[in-house]
Design a protein around this motif. Structure first.
Motif, mmCIF file in Angstrom:
data_model
loop_
_atom_site.group_PDB
_atom_site.id
_atom_site.type_symbol
_atom_site.label_atom_id
_atom_site.label_comp_id
_atom_site.label_asym_id
_atom_site.label_seq_id
_atom_site.Cartn_x
_atom_site.Cartn_y
_atom_site.Cartn_z
ATOM 1 N N PHE A 43 11.628 2.414 -8.232
ATOM 2 C CA PHE A 43 10.502 3.658 -7.479
ATOM 3 C C PHE A 43 10.623 4.642 -8.977
ATOM 4 N N VAL A 44 12.259 5.182 -9.271
ATOM 5 C CA VAL A 44 11.916 6.298 -9.534
ATOM 6 C C VAL A 44 11.193 6.286 -11.363
ATOM 7 N N THR A 45 11.900 5.211 -12.462
ATOM 8 C CA THR A 45 11.297 4.632 -13.266
ATOM 9 C C THR A 45 9.608 4.906 -13.254
ATOM 10 N N ILE B 195 7.744 -3.757 -13.575
ATOM 11 C CA ILE B 195 9.450 -3.724 -13.685
ATOM 12 C C ILE B 195 9.812 -3.946 -12.315
ATOM 13 N N GLY B 196 9.447 -5.060 -11.595
ATOM 14 C CA GLY B 196 9.609 -5.062 -10.350
ATOM 15 C C GLY B 196 9.473 -4.590 -8.892
ATOM 16 N N LEU B 197 8.431 -3.587 -9.866
ATOM 17 C CA LEU B 197 8.346 -3.328 -8.094
ATOM 18 C C LEU B 197 7.481 -3.579 -6.798
ATOM 19 N N LEU B 198 7.162 -3.799 -5.825
ATOM 20 C CA LEU B 198 5.837 -4.720 -4.893
ATOM 21 C C LEU B 198 4.886 -3.805 -4.201
ATOM 22 N N GLU B 199 4.731 -3.586 -5.479
ATOM 23 C CA GLU B 199 3.154 -2.095 -4.749
ATOM 24 C C GLU B 199 1.856 -3.553 -4.135
ATOM 25 N N LEU B 200 1.169 -2.488 -3.922
ATOM 26 C CA LEU B 200 -0.316 -3.509 -3.360
ATOM 27 C C LEU B 200 -0.632 -4.725 -4.304
ATOM 28 N N THR B 201 -0.715 -4.601 -5.655
ATOM 29 C CA THR B 201 -1.198 -6.007 -6.893
ATOM 30 C C THR B 201 -0.069 -7.236 -6.820
ATOM 31 N N LEU C 117 1.204 -1.087 -0.014
ATOM 32 C CA LEU C 117 0.404 -0.260 -0.463
ATOM 33 C C LEU C 117 0.870 0.961 0.400
ATOM 34 N N GLY C 118 1.536 0.683 0.739
ATOM 35 C CA GLY C 118 3.092 2.230 0.910
ATOM 36 C C GLY C 118 2.734 2.533 -0.922
ATOM 37 N N TRP C 119 3.648 1.535 -1.470
ATOM 38 C CA TRP C 119 4.550 1.839 -2.944
ATOM 39 C C TRP C 119 3.283 2.687 -3.578
ATOM 40 N N THR C 120 2.022 1.466 -3.658
ATOM 41 C CA THR C 120 1.226 1.861 -4.097
ATOM 42 C C THR C 120 1.088 3.743 -3.980
ATOM 43 N N VAL C 121 0.680 4.631 -2.861
ATOM 44 C CA VAL C 121 0.340 5.329 -2.347
ATOM 45 C C VAL C 121 1.578 6.537 -3.105
ATOM 46 N N SER C 122 2.670 6.278 -2.602
ATOM 47 C CA SER C 122 4.075 7.284 -2.994
ATOM 48 C C SER C 122 4.113 7.296 -4.695
ATOM 49 N N VAL C 123 4.075 5.581 -5.397
ATOM 50 C CA VAL C 123 3.818 6.016 -6.881
ATOM 51 C C VAL C 123 3.036 6.991 -7.455
ATOM 52 N N ALA C 124 1.690 6.780 -6.809
ATOM 53 C CA ALA C 124 0.494 7.639 -7.252
ATOM 54 C C ALA C 124 0.759 8.690 -7.351
ATOM 55 N N LEU C 125 1.134 9.250 -6.275
ATOM 56 C CA LEU C 125 1.375 10.687 -5.510
ATOM 57 C C LEU C 125 2.337 11.110 -6.564
ATOM 58 N N CYS C 126 3.870 10.660 -6.162
ATOM 59 C CA CYS C 126 5.126 11.248 -7.064
ATOM 60 C C CYS C 126 4.457 10.988 -8.433
ATOM 61 N N GLY C 127 3.601 10.585 -9.369
ATOM 62 C CA GLY C 127 3.475 10.095 -10.700
ATOM 63 C C GLY C 127 2.368 11.584 -10.452
ATOM 64 N N TRP C 128 1.830 11.752 -9.860
ATOM 65 C CA TRP C 128 0.816 12.578 -9.732
ATOM 66 C C TRP C 128 1.132 14.276 -9.861
ATOM 67 N N LEU D 4 -7.728 9.005 -9.744
ATOM 68 C CA LEU D 4 -7.656 7.975 -9.165
ATOM 69 C C LEU D 4 -7.566 7.080 -10.424
ATOM 70 N N THR D 5 -7.213 7.341 -11.699
ATOM 71 C CA THR D 5 -6.699 6.131 -12.227
ATOM 72 C C THR D 5 -5.037 6.031 -12.169
ATOM 73 N N VAL D 6 -4.311 7.376 -11.670
ATOM 74 C CA VAL D 6 -2.777 7.387 -11.273
ATOM 75 C C VAL D 6 -2.909 6.011 -10.318
ATOM 76 N N PHE D 7 -3.642 6.708 -8.972
ATOM 77 C CA PHE D 7 -3.898 4.843 -7.692
ATOM 78 C C PHE D 7 -3.978 3.746 -9.047
ATOM 79 N N LYS D 8 -4.905 3.318 -10.096
ATOM 80 C CA LYS D 8 -4.700 2.146 -10.417
ATOM 81 C C LYS D 8 -4.211 1.859 -11.615
ATOM 82 N N ASN D 9 -2.752 3.168 -12.172
ATOM 83 C CA ASN D 9 -2.547 3.081 -13.184
ATOM 84 C C ASN D 9 -0.805 2.601 -12.746
#
Lengths: 218, 239
Positions: B103-105, B181-187, B23-34, B169-174
């Protein structure tokens, strides 16, 4: 890195072609299934019968809040379990796509159905048509026609989405490109080539949508 | 259908940890990506409406390029191809020394892809601003910059809040694509729990519920923002 090696692409064209056919086939079947199921969901939501419309709304909102990859994982796990035997990854993926895209198509069809003026429904009722006849002959044909550009746009998105079957190694165009990229050690060429192919197909699609929109506006 | 239910597996410390970290990775990727998506998306979206033909062309190319290539392919290009295509020194740094490369990628790929969608919303918002207002701005002697700064942007940014909700919302899903690429996010974590414990039903249910909660929270927050930013007199949500 060394020079670009285009021979790796030309040598594997038949293999990539098979992958592309699978992608297109999966897209086509999912569009058809998604539109049919999506239309039923839209009718259920607009039916005015509370249990039906609430169930449809709950389904659509649930599906729209989870990522497609998770849905694909779900059905890879569920379908063989429910049927008691494996049915092959293509059908698991197809079921996942139809059920997932139906939620998005249902929102489009709902807007389409609502764009048909109420007077048309009343006219249908007064000439003695029943509910299904009104939907079949009056409402849905117009709803479809009004929504064609958006339906095609969603089809383009769906085509891009099919690349996600990569996560369960179904051999679509993306997975095929990736297999060639890894076995030949030519990641740069293969992924740029994959991007080019997707771009040409999707961009042509969106140009077509633009033409449709222009034609419908006049 | 025979299946051994074991919901308690989710509460075992190891697997609970996995879910939380996912969950932490999902939220971080989504928010930074946003953040990237909003910054680049606003610039490109505005760029598509300016009088200068060349800026418009570049911004249109950006949108068409990023929109018509699947995010998965973009993810792979950023991860596998870009380090080979940039000058050797930078490429070596990206492959060896860049901290958290997955994460950065993922953030860059997701951000630049979403930017193309944000740009379309921004452009649509600016085009919704009544022509009369733009003419009035010009008639008052405002420069192009002033017209954007004081008239067009304040109105259009308030108009596009509702469609932005669904992009957000789409950012969180995407962000789930980061798993490729090997990031262990929620899914990815739920898939991993399913593989380790054979409790796929429980693992995927947990992930689904967490995603639904994210969606509910995001929608609630955006509703507050919508109420705060709605312009009286401009018609409803779908404009």
């Amino acid at each position: 890195m060394g020079e670009f090696d285009f021979s790796v692409i030309t040598n594997s064209l038949p293999f990539l072609g098979q992958g592309l056919m699978l992608s297109l086939w999966l897209t086509l079947l999912s569009i058809i299934g998604g539109i049919v199921l999506g239309t039923l969901l839209a009718l259920a939501r607009l039916s005015g019968f509370a249990p039906l419309s609430l169930t449809a709304a709950a389904y659509v909102n649930l599906i729209r809040s989870v990522p497609l990859i998770l849905v694909i994982f779900w059905f890879y796990f569920l379908v063989p379990l429910a049927l008691g035997r494996p049915i092959g990854s293509f059908y698991s993926a197809l079921i996942a796509f139809v059920l997932f895209e139906a939620a998005y198509y249902s929102e489009i069809m709902r807007a389409g159905i609502q764009s048909v003026r109420k007077g048309q429904v009343h006219a249908g009722q007064s000439t003695g048509l029943n509910y299904w006849q009104i939907q079949r002959y009056v409402v849905l044909p117009q709803a479809f026609r009004n929504m064609i550009p958006i339906l095609v746009t969603q089809g383009i998105i769906l085509f891009q989405d099919t690349s996600l079957v990569f996560v369960v190694s179904l051999r679509d165009f993306m997975t095929a490109s990736s297999i060639v990229a890894r076995t030949e050690g030519r990641l740069v060429e293969m992924y740029l080539f994959a991007a080019l192919v997707y771009f040409v197909i999707c961009f042509s699609g969106s140009l077509y949508v633009r033409r449709l929109n222009k034609r419908m506006a006049t | 259908m025979n299946y051994n239910w074991n919901w308690a597996v989710l509460l075992e410390e190891e697997y609970l940890q996995w879910l939380i970290s996912g969950l932490g990775w999902t939220v971080s990727v989504a928010l930074c990506g946003w953040v990237i998506a909003m910054t680049v998306g606003c610039l490109v979206g505005v760029g598509r409406t300016v009088p200068n033909r060349w800026i418009r062309l570049v911004c249109t190319c950006y949108v068409e390029l990023f929109r018509n290539i699947p995010l998965l392919v973009q993810m792979f290009i950023w991860y596998f191809a870009i380090p080979e295509l940039v000058p050797d020194d930078i490429g070596r740094w990206m492959k060896r020394d860049m901290p958290n490369p997955e994460f950065v990628t993922a953030v860059v790929a997701l951000g630049l892809y979403t930017a193309s969608r944000v740009a379309e919303q921004v452009r649509a918002g600016i085009e919704t601003v009544p022509v009369g207002l733009k003419s009035a701005a010009t008639a008052h002697g405002l420069s192009t910059y002033q017209s954007y700064r004081y008239i067009q942007l304040p109105i259009s940014f308030r108009l596009i809040v509702p469609p932005m909700t669904s992009e957000f919302l789409t950012v969180f899903k995407n962000s789930s694509l980061a798993l490729t690429i090997g990031l262990l996010e929620l899914t990815a974590q739920s898939q991993q729990i399913a593989e380790y414990t054979f409790q796929g039903f429980e693992a995927f249910t947990a992930a689904t519920i967490i995603y639904v909660f994210i969606a509910l929270i995001v929608t609630a927050l955006m509703h507050l923002l919508e109420r705060h930013t709605a312009i009286p007199g401009f018609v409803g949500k779908d404009s």
